[in-house]
Motif scaffolding. Structure first.
Motif, PDB file in Angstrom:
ATOM      1  N   THR A 183      45.972  41.043  31.261  1.00  0.00           N
ATOM      2  CA  THR A 183      44.815  41.908  31.030  1.00  0.00           C
ATOM      3  C   THR A 183      43.546  41.213  31.510  1.00  0.00           C
ATOM      4  O   THR A 183      42.691  41.832  32.156  1.00  0.00           O
ATOM      5  N   GLY A 184      43.422  39.940  31.212  1.00  0.00           N
ATOM      6  CA  GLY A 184      42.274  39.179  31.703  1.00  0.00           C
ATOM      7  C   GLY A 184      42.231  39.129  33.217  1.00  0.00           C
ATOM      8  O   GLY A 184      41.167  39.265  33.830  1.00  0.00           O
ATOM      9  N   ALA A 185      43.389  38.952  33.826  1.00  0.00           N
ATOM     10  CA  ALA A 185      43.442  38.914  35.293  1.00  0.00           C
ATOM     11  C   ALA A 185      43.041  40.261  35.890  1.00  0.00           C
ATOM     12  O   ALA A 185      42.298  40.315  36.877  1.00  0.00           O
ATOM     13  N   GLU A 186      43.514  41.334  35.282  1.00  0.00           N
ATOM     14  CA  GLU A 186      43.138  42.660  35.779  1.00  0.00           C
ATOM     15  C   GLU A 186      41.643  42.913  35.571  1.00  0.00           C
ATOM     16  O   GLU A 186      40.993  43.512  36.420  1.00  0.00           O
ATOM     17  N   ARG A 187      41.109  42.451  34.461  1.00  0.00           N
ATOM     18  CA  ARG A 187      39.704  42.707  34.152  1.00  0.00           C
ATOM     19  C   ARG A 187      38.776  41.937  35.085  1.00  0.00           C
ATOM     20  O   ARG A 187      37.859  42.494  35.655  1.00  0.00           O
ATOM     21  N   TRP A 188      39.018  40.627  35.223  1.00  0.00           N
ATOM     22  CA  TRP A 188      38.071  39.815  35.983  1.00  0.00           C
ATOM     23  C   TRP A 188      38.424  39.679  37.462  1.00  0.00           C
ATOM     24  O   TRP A 188      37.543  39.738  38.309  1.00  0.00           O
ATOM     25  N   GLY A 232      47.606  45.596  32.293  1.00  0.00           N
ATOM     26  CA  GLY A 232      48.131  44.352  31.731  1.00  0.00           C
ATOM     27  C   GLY A 232      49.384  44.604  30.911  1.00  0.00           C
ATOM     28  O   GLY A 232      50.334  43.823  30.952  1.00  0.00           O
ATOM     29  N   LEU A 233      49.391  45.714  30.183  1.00  0.00           N
ATOM     30  CA  LEU A 233      50.564  46.081  29.392  1.00  0.00           C
ATOM     31  C   LEU A 233      51.762  46.353  30.286  1.00  0.00           C
ATOM     32  O   LEU A 233      52.879  45.894  30.010  1.00  0.00           O
TER      33      LEU A 233
END
Length: 73
Positions: free
Chosen positions: A21-26, A39-40
């Motif tokens: 999720t962090g990778a997708e966000r940033w 991320g899920l």
């Protein structure tokens, strides 16, 4: 590390979900709702692959307690 496969699988899933999720966000600059869903999805893929490798033991030898009792039948 953890004795039960369910616990190990749950830990892998939660850690993968947070990291991905962090990778997708940033890295991908996705909005939070989309980042959480993506991320899920990726966490489910990673966890399924990890579970299969753990289930098949990824070529590792049998645990010692099974090898010790192999000839007792």
């Amino acid at each position: 590390m953890f004795k039960h496969r369910r616990v190990r699988t749950a830990v892998v899933f939660v850690v993968a979900w947070v990291v991905l999720t962090g990778a997708e966000r940033w890295a991908e600059s996705a909005e939070w709702p989309n980042a959480v869903l993506q991320g899920l999805l990726w966490a489910a893929v990673v966890t399924a692959a990890w579970w299969f490798a753990d289930w098949t033991r990824a070529g590792s030898p049998q645990p010692r307690h099974l090898e010790e009792h192999r000839g007792e039948r």
